[in-house]
Scaffold this motif. Sequence first.
Motif, PDB file in Angstrom:
ATOM      1  N   ARG A  29       0.724  -1.359  -0.056  1.00 19.73           N
ATOM      2  CA  ARG A  29       0.017  -0.053  -0.081  1.00 19.73           C
ATOM      3  C   ARG A  29       0.840   1.074   0.014  1.00 19.73           C
ATOM      4  O   ARG A  29       0.513   2.425  -0.555  1.00 19.73           O
ATOM      5  CB  ARG A  29      -0.819   0.199   1.362  1.00 19.73           C
ATOM      6  CG  ARG A  29      -2.225   0.771   1.202  1.00 19.73           C
ATOM      7  CD  ARG A  29      -3.166   0.458   2.405  1.00 19.73           C
ATOM      8  NE  ARG A  29      -2.297   0.889   3.566  1.00 19.73           N
ATOM      9  CZ  ARG A  29      -2.948   1.651   4.514  1.00 19.73           C
ATOM     10  NH1 ARG A  29      -4.235   2.007   4.297  1.00 19.73           N
ATOM     11  NH2 ARG A  29      -2.157   2.095   5.442  1.00 19.73           N
ATOM     12  N   GLY A  30       1.960   1.235   0.751  1.00 23.09           N
ATOM     13  CA  GLY A  30       2.966   2.359   0.825  1.00 23.09           C
ATOM     14  C   GLY A  30       3.363   2.740  -0.614  1.00 23.09           C
ATOM     15  O   GLY A  30       3.563   4.012  -0.767  1.00 23.09           O
ATOM     16  N   GLN A  31       3.371   1.899  -1.470  1.00 20.20           N
ATOM     17  CA  GLN A  31       3.651   2.419  -3.042  1.00 20.20           C
ATOM     18  C   GLN A  31       2.897   3.252  -3.542  1.00 20.20           C
ATOM     19  O   GLN A  31       3.255   4.427  -4.209  1.00 20.20           O
ATOM     20  CB  GLN A  31       4.058   1.156  -3.572  1.00 20.20           C
ATOM     21  CG  GLN A  31       5.150   0.265  -3.343  1.00 20.20           C
ATOM     22  CD  GLN A  31       6.515   0.933  -3.732  1.00 20.20           C
ATOM     23  OE1 GLN A  31       6.654   1.480  -4.834  1.00 20.20           O
ATOM     24  NE2 GLN A  31       7.623   0.985  -2.684  1.00 20.20           N
ATOM     25  N   GLU A  79       0.618   4.968  -1.894  1.00 19.39           N
ATOM     26  CA  GLU A  79       0.474   6.357  -1.088  1.00 19.39           C
ATOM     27  C   GLU A  79       1.582   7.240  -1.459  1.00 19.39           C
ATOM     28  O   GLU A  79       1.409   8.400  -1.332  1.00 19.39           O
ATOM     29  CB  GLU A  79       0.461   5.871   0.423  1.00 19.39           C
ATOM     30  CG  GLU A  79      -0.748   5.338   0.922  1.00 19.39           C
ATOM     31  CD  GLU A  79      -0.577   5.069   2.406  1.00 19.39           C
ATOM     32  OE1 GLU A  79       0.081   4.954   2.916  1.00 19.39           O
ATOM     33  OE2 GLU A  79      -1.884   4.634   2.979  1.00 19.39           O
TER      34      GLU A  79
END
Lengths: 234, 244
Positions: A128-130, A132
Amino acid sequence: MEPGLDFAVVWDNLTYFLIGRFPHGPLGGLALTLYLASVSCLLSFVGGLALGLLSVCKNAAICWATLVLVNLLRGVPLLMVVFWTYFLLPALLGQTVAEAHTVIIALTLFTSAYMCGIVRAGIEGVPRGQREAALSTGLGRWQVMAFVVLPQGLRNMVPSLVNQFVSLIKDTSLAFIVGVSELTHVATQVNNRTMVFPTEIFLFVALVYFVVCWLFTSLSRRLERRLDRGKSLG
Amino acid sequence: MIEFHDVHKWFGKLHVLAGVNLRVEPGQVVVVCGPSGSGKSTLIRTVNQLERIDQGRLVVDGQDLASPGLDLNRLRAEVGFVFQQFNLYPHLTALENITLAPIKVRRAPKVQARQEALDLLERVGLADKAGRYPAQLSGGQQQRVAIARALAMRPKIMLFDEPTSALDPEMIGEVLAVMGDLASSGMTMMVVTHEMGFARHLSHRVVFIDQGQILEDAPPEEFFANPRHPRTQQFLRQVLSPLH
Ligand SMILES: Nc1ncnc2c1ncn2[C@@H]1O[C@H](COP(=O)(O)OP(=O)(O)OP(=O)(O)O)[C@@H](O)[C@H]1O
Ligand SMILES: [Mg+2]
């Protein structure tokens, strides 16, 4: 009949196995098999990608419709899909469609449906961080997908995609049921003609399928290694 | 520059932000600290709308984030965000990580984007690492590239969510140094961190948050010398001398 195997029947008919009646007639045999496989492979890559993207899109209705279609296609035997396109497509279009093309469409529909799940899992497997991080720099949703999520997702999908395409290569043999003269069909013809060498003929055909799938798999291994080159310490 | 007016947010039943009021002036560096789960990440993630607020008003650079005409991508381009886990794109080199957004969002010419990226890498001390992939960089180097990536969009505000928490101790200094430079250059910053040295020496204000509420908001001298709220006192005791 003497005991033991006599592969002369294979050598005598080798060009027929490999290219059918070409150039005096239509392309057939292994060449047609490869044609069916590669065209269906390319088309179902595009189709699978499209279905995968639709299935993760934000619009619930589109997402739902995609999943219904995909599950319908996955819930029936491939043979049925081959029959459907063979009988339905000319009726729908009001004109004759070459058998080979109806088969390509059947294989594409079926494989795209399976690829949809692979693509979806590949996309959802990207942390998910990618997303975001990409959003936080001002990239739009589609840009995030195209430049950040998909490139990573596709890399993770390669092994599953290769599996799917190996199945696809083997599934082209179903074209024989609607009279497309690909490798399996050609083999049954030779067998019907010569009568006494079924073992030799079908051993040979099996070996050809194996070699093609094996070549494809090792090519994709090399692709994977190339994709990974320089990106890790190891 | 950033104004929170009675901001509330819920995750299901959990009241993560319970009436936050906060103003960050242009050029100010505000450190946000508080216990785990107190809502620090959520608070700064609302500023670039990685999280939406449920109630209250949030104004960033003069724009009310609830206004219907808001261009979310444009807002995000003006607010840089640095993550605890760096989140560099693993399939791109350090340089490409930095140039992606300028080229795609700002439509900067490639040559110019590249030059700016090299300048930024120089600024964070990584001029020689432009062609490396993230996996070939240490944590501290990755985080500095991530800071450069955020700066490449020429943001007016920089947000940091525990930028040094995932780093080995010997790498914390290099990242804090880059952040310190940025702070002295007049950047408006909100920094979630437990690095009390950074808070003490480089921030203008320290905010203590607990259970979604701001309990303390003071200049660092005052914050450390005489915290008013008992929970702040307790928190400071734990952070400053964790063994007791
Ligand atoms: N997406 C989410 N869905 C549900 N609950 C969430 C979500 N994100 C955070 N929370 C919860 O909200 C609370 C506040 O989270 P937040 O990440 O803002 O805390 P934090 O102060 O940053 O904590 P930490 O120091 O551990 O990073 C936590 O209890 C967390 O479990
Ligand atoms: Mg946090």
